[in-house]
Structure formats: structure tokens, C-alpha cells
Design an enzyme around this catalytic site. Structure first.
Site, short mmCIF file in Angstrom:
data_model
loop_
_atom_site.label_atom_id
_atom_site.label_comp_id
_atom_site.label_asym_id
_atom_site.label_seq_id
_atom_site.Cartn_x
_atom_site.Cartn_y
_atom_site.Cartn_z
N HIS A 31 -2.33 -5.38 1.63
CA HIS A 31 -3.59 -6.20 1.52
C HIS A 31 -3.31 -7.60 1.09
CE1 HIS A 31 -7.67 -7.17 -0.02
NE2 HIS A 31 -6.77 -7.62 -0.82
N ASN A 89 -2.15 0.21 6.61
CA ASN A 89 -1.48 -0.86 7.38
C ASN A 89 -0.50 -1.79 6.12
OD1 ASN A 89 -3.50 -1.88 5.57
ND2 ASN A 89 -4.62 -3.00 7.17
N THR A 133 -5.25 -7.12 10.83
CA THR A 133 -5.59 -5.70 10.04
C THR A 133 -5.12 -4.53 10.80
OG1 THR A 133 -7.54 -6.86 9.04
CG2 THR A 133 -7.49 -4.46 9.00
N LYS A 166 0.89 -1.19 0.00
CA LYS A 166 0.14 0.04 0.11
C LYS A 166 0.62 1.30 0.11
CE LYS A 166 -3.98 -2.30 2.34
NZ LYS A 166 -5.01 -2.06 3.14
#
Ligand code: CMP
Length: 140
Positions: free
Chosen positions: A117, A114, A93, A11
């Protein structure tokens, strides 16, 4: 044990901090092979489509805005029980709940930022892989 494929996304919080290589090292050390990989800038529409399953959640707009805040690296990971294995490597998560040594415990900034994914089932992995990759892009 079944050889599976799963969709992974590194991310924007992680690409911004130049962590792609360190995260890939975690996948490879755990026995997952990166059999397709591309760095791209998602559009708003693409982020909304990818996360459509969350469209009624309060965090949906923020999540989509975050996912277009910088480049992402989309990947296909292959290996024994790749879907579950990747989720173990990523950790929970919410990084506050992630086990020591997991990617999210090591690198995530928040439940939203975070770092990674990963598909949550074999069925969703197939859908998510085909969202980003054609058969010809995947070299197992
Ligand atoms: P991901 O595995 O990409 O799947 C959906 C994402 O939504 C999740 O990681 C988080 O980044 C984000 N998310 C899930 N729950 C929340 C929450 N309560 N608040 C903000 N973001 C969330």
C-alpha cells in the site's frame, strides 16, 4: 523537486512469502529512503480505522480480514516526489494492469493481495504516517 514522505505498507501476502527485503530493495534502488519501519500484526479495529475511507465499498470486509491475516511492515519512505514515486514503483492497484518491473507486477497475487500500500496524496501521507508513527520514530 520536493522532498516528501509517504506511508508504505508491505502487506500480509508479501510478508508471508518473505519478500520484505526484495521489496525494500526496489524502494532503495529507486532512490527512496526507509526512514522508519516496524513489523506488526494489525487488529481488526486498526485495519477498519486505517481503511475507513473504503468502509462503504463492497470489498471493505474482505480487505480488513486480509490485512489482519498475517504481519504487515509499515514504513515511512522519504525522497523526491516520494508519494508519486512510490506509486510508480508499486504499479497499478490491480496487478493485471501493473507495468512490468513494478512491485505489484512482480509480486502481487490479486487486486486484494497486492503486496503493498502507498499513500495517494501528500495530505493522506501525513495522516497515514501519524496513524502508525510518532515523530520520535522517524529518523530522516
Ligand atoms: P490499497 O492501495 O491498500 O488501497 C485500498 C485497497 O483495497 C487496495 O490497495 C486493494 O488491496 C483493495 N481493493 C481495491 N479495489 C478492490 C477491489 N475491487 N476488490 C478487492 N480489493 C480491492
Amino acid at each position: 523537486m520536493a522532498i516528501e514522505r509517504t506511508l508504505s505498507i508491505i502487506k500480509p501476502d508479501a510478508t508471508k512469502r518473505n519478500l520484505t527485503g526484495q521489496i525494500n530493495e526496489k524502494f532503495e534502488a529507486a532512490g527512496l529512503r526507509i526512514i522508519a519501519q516496524r513489523r506488526l500484526q494489525l487488529t481488526s479495529v486498526q485495519a477498519e480505522l486505517f481503511y475507513a475511507v473504503h468502509q462503504d465499498r463492497a470489498f471493505f470486509r474482505d480487505l480488513c480480514d486480509f490485512m489482519i491475516s498475517g504481519p504487515v511492515v509499515v514504513q515511512v519512505l522519504e525522497g523526491e516526489n516520494a508519494v508519486t514515486r512510490n506509486r510508480e514503483i508499486m504499479g497499478a492497484t490491480n496487478p493485471a494492469n501493473a507495468d512490468d518491473g513494478t512491485i505489484r507486477a512482480m509480486y502481487a497475487e490479486s487486486i486484494q493481495a497486492n503486496s503493498v500500500h502507498g499513500s495517494d496524496s501528500i495530505e493522506n501521507a501525513a495522516v497515514e504516517i501519524s496513524f502508525f508513527f510518532s515523530q520520535i520514530d522517524i529518523v530522516g
